[in-house]
Design an enzyme around this catalytic site. Structure first.
Site, PDB file in Angstrom:
ATOM      1  N   PRO A  85     -47.374  88.654   4.153  1.00  0.00           N
ATOM      2  CA  PRO A  85     -46.179  89.179   3.474  1.00  0.00           C
ATOM      3  C   PRO A  85     -45.640  88.186   2.455  1.00  0.00           C
ATOM      4  O   PRO A  85     -45.634  86.977   2.683  1.00  0.00           O
ATOM      5  CB  PRO A  85     -45.178  89.382   4.620  1.00  0.00           C
ATOM      6  N   GLU A  86     -45.196  88.705   1.319  1.00  0.00           N
ATOM      7  CA  GLU A  86     -44.594  87.880   0.281  1.00  0.00           C
ATOM      8  C   GLU A  86     -43.085  88.133   0.277  1.00  0.00           C
ATOM      9  O   GLU A  86     -42.560  88.817   1.164  1.00  0.00           O
ATOM     10  CB  GLU A  86     -45.262  88.178  -1.059  1.00  0.00           C
TER      11      GLU A  86
ATOM     12  N   ARG B  72     -53.109  89.641  15.327  1.00  0.00           N
ATOM     13  CA  ARG B  72     -54.062  88.555  15.116  1.00  0.00           C
ATOM     14  C   ARG B  72     -53.565  87.212  15.635  1.00  0.00           C
ATOM     15  O   ARG B  72     -54.287  86.219  15.577  1.00  0.00           O
ATOM     16  CB  ARG B  72     -54.403  88.447  13.626  1.00  0.00           C
TER      17      ARG B  72
END
Length: 286
Positions: A2-3, A117
């Site tokens: 995510p940015e 993950r």
């Protein structure tokens, strides 16, 4: 990963649903989710209990929840697949639930950290005098921060002696910009990703900053960019900016400005997407 727009969407959701609530207890279901909390899972859970969460804050891609009655904050690292979800207490447990935070009130919701993950996690850190967790004190302000210094950014670009996309991804120079929004801003500015920063004039630097801000604000307006179910807001909803991308992921498709097929090039273990006509590669000096 995510940015800035995606992290800001999550921060706003947490501000609405979690701020000013007191932690009743915390449960760590996977030790990797608190691996950055050196004292371990039991210490993490113990230190949260009974504390009141303040207004969530963000700098670039980094998100933290200050504890109102202490000088510490919970730093959230979302990694590739981390999600902070506000769920009803009775909602079924997610397959990849890593941390559960229950609150001492009757609102009926709890905070869950889900991470398929397990690259992300939560950890407790001391705050600097400026209110940042100490481990991210070196991170630069982001372009949507009112205190971001445009002139200092331009001067730093000139000193870096690097290429422009590398500079945009340098979190000590400007935070919050990742691969997606760098490609988008560079396409809007008609700049090749390998253009040397030493060639940037002040007007060119300021123009690029304007495009960075425009693309981030556009993404924020539609909840960020979601390519799969791994990035969602606190209510489990995806963003829609992937439908508006001009460069990223558009290899072989016509440039929306000139019609030339877009290209993709391997770049620093990532990919760069660009228009070979609108974003001409810099000349290699002999």
């Amino acid at each position: 990963m995510p940015e800035l727009p995606e992290v800001e969407v999550v921060r706003r959701g947490l501000e609405r649903w979690v701020a000013h609530r007191t932690v009743a207890d915390a449960e760590v279901l996977h030790p990797r989710a608190v691996r950055r909390h050196i004292a371990g899972a039991d210490d993490f859970a113990h230190r949260l209990k009974g504390h009141r969460i303040g207004v969530p804050s963000r700098r670039g891609k980094y998100l933290w929840l200050p504890l109102e009655d202490t000088t510490q904050s919970i730093l959230a690292h979302l990694g590739m697949s981390g999600q902070l979800l506000v769920q009803p207490r009775e909602a079924p447990t997610e397959k990849h639930l890593r941390i559960r935070v229950r609150f001492a009130d009757e609102l009926g919701t709890e905070l869950r950290f889900v991470d398929q993950r397990t690259f992300g996690g939560l950890s407790l850190h001391d705050n600097t005098p400026d209110g940042l967790p100490d481990v991210i004190a070196h991170i630069a302000r982001d372009p949507l921060d009112p205190l971001f210094d445009d002139e200092a950014f331009h001067q730093a670009l000139r000193r870096k002696r690097t290429t422009i996309k590398r500079a945009l991804l340098d979190q000590s120079l400007i935070s919050g910009v990742g691969n997606i929004y760098a490609d988008e801003a560079l396409w809007r500015a008609r700049l090749h990703y390998d253009r040397p920063t030493a060639t940037f004039t002040r007007p060119r630097s300021l123009e690029l900053l304007g495009h960075v801000r425009d693309v981030m604000n556009a993404a924020l307006a539609v909840g960020g960019t979601s390519f799969d179910s791994l990035y969602v807001n606190v209510n489990g909803e995806s963003g829609y900016f992937d439908r508006s991308l001009d460069a990223y992921g558009r290899e072989g498709l016509p440039c929306k400005r000139c019609g030339t097929p877009m290209r993709r090039r391997a770049w620093m273990n990532r990919s760069s997407y660009f228009c070979p006509k609108c974003q001409r590669a810099p000349r290699v000096s002999s």
